[in-house]
Structure formats: structure tokens, C-alpha cells
Design an enzyme around this catalytic site. Structure first.
Site, PDB file in Angstrom:
ATOM      1  N   TRP A  98       0.851  -1.554   0.191  1.00  0.00           N
ATOM      2  CA  TRP A  98      -0.660   0.529  -0.081  1.00  0.00           C
ATOM      3  C   TRP A  98       0.709   1.443   0.098  1.00  0.00           C
ATOM      4  O   TRP A  98       0.091   2.324  -0.715  1.00  0.00           O
ATOM      5  CB  TRP A  98      -0.968  -0.028   1.598  1.00  0.00           C
ATOM      6  CG  TRP A  98      -1.859  -1.099   0.880  1.00  0.00           C
ATOM      7  CD1 TRP A  98      -1.965  -2.184   2.348  1.00  0.00           C
ATOM      8  CD2 TRP A  98      -2.356  -1.411  -0.289  1.00  0.00           C
ATOM      9  NE1 TRP A  98      -2.573  -3.406   2.018  1.00  0.00           N
ATOM     10  CE2 TRP A  98      -2.511  -3.111   0.917  1.00  0.00           C
ATOM     11  CE3 TRP A  98      -3.002  -1.182  -0.568  1.00  0.00           C
ATOM     12  CZ2 TRP A  98      -3.999  -3.873  -0.193  1.00  0.00           C
ATOM     13  CZ3 TRP A  98      -4.053  -2.064  -1.683  1.00  0.00           C
ATOM     14  CH2 TRP A  98      -4.500  -3.296  -1.389  1.00  0.00           C
ATOM     15  N   ASP A 165      -0.537   6.493   6.759  1.00  0.00           N
ATOM     16  CA  ASP A 165      -1.334   5.619   6.734  1.00  0.00           C
ATOM     17  C   ASP A 165      -2.000   4.887   7.995  1.00  0.00           C
ATOM     18  O   ASP A 165      -0.818   3.746   7.704  1.00  0.00           O
ATOM     19  CB  ASP A 165      -1.156   4.598   5.216  1.00  0.00           C
ATOM     20  CG  ASP A 165      -2.122   3.768   5.087  1.00  0.00           C
ATOM     21  OD1 ASP A 165      -3.380   3.531   5.880  1.00  0.00           O
ATOM     22  OD2 ASP A 165      -2.435   3.448   4.042  1.00  0.00           O
ATOM     23  N   LYS A 189     -11.340  -2.247   9.629  1.00  0.00           N
ATOM     24  CA  LYS A 189     -10.123  -2.961  10.622  1.00  0.00           C
ATOM     25  C   LYS A 189      -9.721  -2.786  11.616  1.00  0.00           C
ATOM     26  O   LYS A 189     -10.601  -4.431  12.316  1.00  0.00           O
ATOM     27  CB  LYS A 189      -8.449  -2.277  10.649  1.00  0.00           C
ATOM     28  CG  LYS A 189      -7.849  -2.701   8.391  1.00  0.00           C
ATOM     29  CD  LYS A 189      -7.946  -3.810   8.133  1.00  0.00           C
ATOM     30  CE  LYS A 189      -7.221  -4.538   7.272  1.00  0.00           C
ATOM     31  NZ  LYS A 189      -7.548  -3.751   5.865  1.00  0.00           N
TER      32      LYS A 189
END
Length: 353
Positions: A98, A165, A189
Site C-alpha cells: 500500500w 496511513d 480493520k
């Protein structure tokens, strides 16, 4: 609980949250939560509560930060961060898939300095000893890497805005969150179902780029409209609010961090002790408390182990194709009992092999 859910995401959520969310689908002040107007006073109260709780948990209330709940997932933030903040040059730490995708998006808006990367080693460690230039618009990091099971344990001390992030470990451990100028995280999450993204941003860093920003991608517009510039993802935000309430009722980040550390110690101790397994991450200090990645030393045991954990009611244990093997994702709502069930199957494989 029907299964011990180790899925990397969408992930396990608290049973209490499921019950309240299910009830609201049927009746939320005489309508379903799925059909209420996002402009109604009932949902405005939900949005305000979710935003307030997010700032409260992070210790950022009344400190110049705004909390937004937007659509598009964390992947949209790869683009929005650069659109809003990158004027000439930005620095990125490449610690996983990511991070790599975020770098790709940022390169469309200016120069990107990749200060360090573990890509050539298939991201099996967190790079160290790098230097962040002082002349960049911001420094971007990712705290936890779900695919590879690594985690940045420290907060970098930099003189430029720090962008992060935190999709897969937000609200799981304490940090000095005031050192971060913008934090973003997909809900799926530790907060709620997929569809909502939390952005916590210090307002003073905005409005400094010369480019014109499309309205839907402009943080300032979303702040001015209180996350209501367009129709927000109502149900994921509602579930996120419930999860943040659950976290507060159970002692907040301090309490959940202790539980998460206990769960991580339990699984990693077994990975290190059991001669049939080995961890993927090469340095123990880089191991994620959220995602433990490991493989079998001998693939001949794979069929037997797969049968054992499935028989034990374990779900979502297969590793990502980039790593193979197994991945035990241990987000906030996963119980210690579930981790013990996995450890028991690993020990059972050892006894029967």
C-alpha cells in the site's frame, strides 16, 4: 461467535456492535438505519458522535484537528493526500504494497523522494537509518502492513508534516498522535464494515498548494460541510460509531493495547517455539501486533494443518499470495480465546506429525 475470525479485512467486529447494528437495520427511531436521510437530525447526531469519539480516542480534541468520514477507502487517500498537500516534493517510506501504491499516486503531482524501501526483500522488515529531507512538503508513512506482517513501532521525529496511513492498526495502540498532521484509515480493520474512511487532519496544513482541487477531493470542502458534502456511507459510519463507543466502554486504547500485546505474544511465542513453523518477518522488533505472518518449515504438513484449523472453527488464516503460508490477523475485537484456539491447533500438528 460462529468462527474464530482471523480475516485480514473486512475483519472481526465486537458482538455487541453486531447486535446493535442489526437492531438498527430493523428499527432506528422508527426507520431503518439503511433508509434514513443523511440530513436527518438522527444521523447528524451519529456523525457528530463518531467524529467526536475518534478525536477523543486519539487525544486530539480541541487541538486544531478535524475528523472526517468519507467514502473511497484508504486507497482514495493515496490520491487526496497528494492532491491537497504536494506542491513540489514529498518524501515516502516504502514498507509494503500500500505504501508502494501511495507512491505511485503521489508521483502524478510532484517529485517523490523514496527515503528507504524494503521492497527488494519482499517487505520482510522495516527500513531503518534513513534521512528525511527538510525541504519536502510532507513525509508519508504506513504504520502497519497487513500483507507482510510488519509494523512501524516508533513515530518518526521530523520537521515536516507527518502523514500516516493507519488503516490496519488505528485505535490498537497508543502513540503521540499530536506528532501526526494527517492520519487516514479505512474502517474495515478496527472500526466497521468496508465503505467508510476516517481522516483526521490538522487544519493548518491545508490550503497551501497552488493547484485547483476538485471539490470532491478537497479536504477543506469536506470539513466545511462536516463530511456531508455528498451522501456519506451512512451504515458503515454508524457501525464505526458503535465500535468507538465499545472501545470507550472497554477502557479505550490503553486497555485494548494491553490485550493486543498479550494476543501477539501468545502467537509469536508459539511460532518461535514450534519447530514446524517460522515467522516471515526477519526482525522480531518489526513484527506486527495486528497481523502475524508465518509459514510451515515443511509444506508436506500443509494439508494436515489446514484440516486442523478448519476443524477448530478458524476462518481467514490463509496468507496473502505475496507471502504464502498463513496470516493471523488479530484486530481489536478478536478474543484471546481465539488466539489460543490457533495455538492449540499448531501444537496439535506438532504432536501428530
Amino acid at each position: 461467535m460462529l468462527k474464530h475470525n482471523f480475516s485480514a479485512g473486512p475483519c472481526i467486529l465486537p458482538q455487541e456492535v453486531f447486535k446493535k447494528a442489526a437492531a438498527a437495520v430493523l428499527n432506528f427511531n422508527d426507520l431503518s438505519i439503511l433508509e434514513i436521510s443523511h440530513r436527518s437530525k438522527d444521523f447528524i447526531a451519529v456523525m457528530e458522535k463518531a467524529q467526536s469519539l475518534a478525536l477523543e480516542h486519539l487525544g486530539l480534541t480541541d487541538k486544531g484537528y478535524q475528523a472526517l468520514f468519507l467514502g473511497g477507502g484508504a486507497s482514495m487517500q493515496f490520491l487526496m493526500v497528494a492532491y491537497n498537500l504536494l506542491e513540489k516534493k514529498a518524501a515516502y517510506l516504502n514498507t509494503g504494497t500500500w505504501s508502494d501504491k501511495a507512491i505511485k499516486e503521489a508521483k502524478m503531482f510532484g517529485e517523490v523522494v523514496e527515503v528507504a524501501s524494503s521492497k527488494k526483500d519482499n517487505y520482510n522488515h522495516i527500513p531503518k537509518g534513513y534521512v528525511v529531507p527538510n525541504d519536502v512538503d510532507y513525509f508519508h508513512i504506513q504504520t502497519n502492513n497487513t500483507i507482510f506482517g510488519t509494523q512501524l513501532k516508533y513515530t518518526p521525529d521530523v520537521s515536516v508534516p507527518l502523514i500516516c496511513d493507519m488503516s490496519s492498526d488505528i485505535f490498537s495502540r497508543q502513540r503521540d498522535f499530536e506528532k501526526y498532521d494527517l492520519i487516514y484509515a479505512g474502517a474495515q480493520k478496527n472500526m466497521g464494515p468496508a465503505g467508510a474512511t476516517l481522516i483526521v487532519v490538522k487544519e493548518e496544513i491545508l490550503g497551501k498548494v497552488s493547484r485547483q482541487i476538485p471539490s470532491m477531493l478537497d479536504y477543506r470542502i469536506h470539513i466545511s460541510k462536516e463530511s456531508m458534502y455528498n451522501t456519506p456511507p451512512v451504515f458503515p459510519i454508524y457501525v464505526s460509531m458503535l465500535t468507538l463507543e465499545w472501545l470507550k466502554e472497554n477502557g479505550g486504547i490503553d486497555a485494548i493495547e494491553k490485550l493486543n500485546n498479550h494476543k501477539a505474544a501468545l502467537i509469536y511465542n508459539e511460532i518461535d517455539r514450534n519447530p514446524l513453523f517460522k515467522g516471515f518477518v526477519i526482525e522480531k522488533e518489526d513484527r506486527s501486533t495486528m497481523n502475524a505472518t508465518f509459514v510451515l518449515n515443511n509444506e508436506a504438513h500443509a494439508a494436515a494443518f489446514d484440516a486442523l484449523w478448519k476443524e477448530a472453527g478458524i476462518n481467514g488464516l490463509n496468507g496473502h499470495r505475496s507471502v504464502g503460508g498463513y496470516r493471523a490477523s488479530m484486530y481489536n475485537a478478536l478474543s484471546l480465546e481465539s488466539v489460543q484456539a490457533l495455538v492449540d491447533t499448531m501444537q496439535e500438528l506438532e504432536r501428530t506429525s
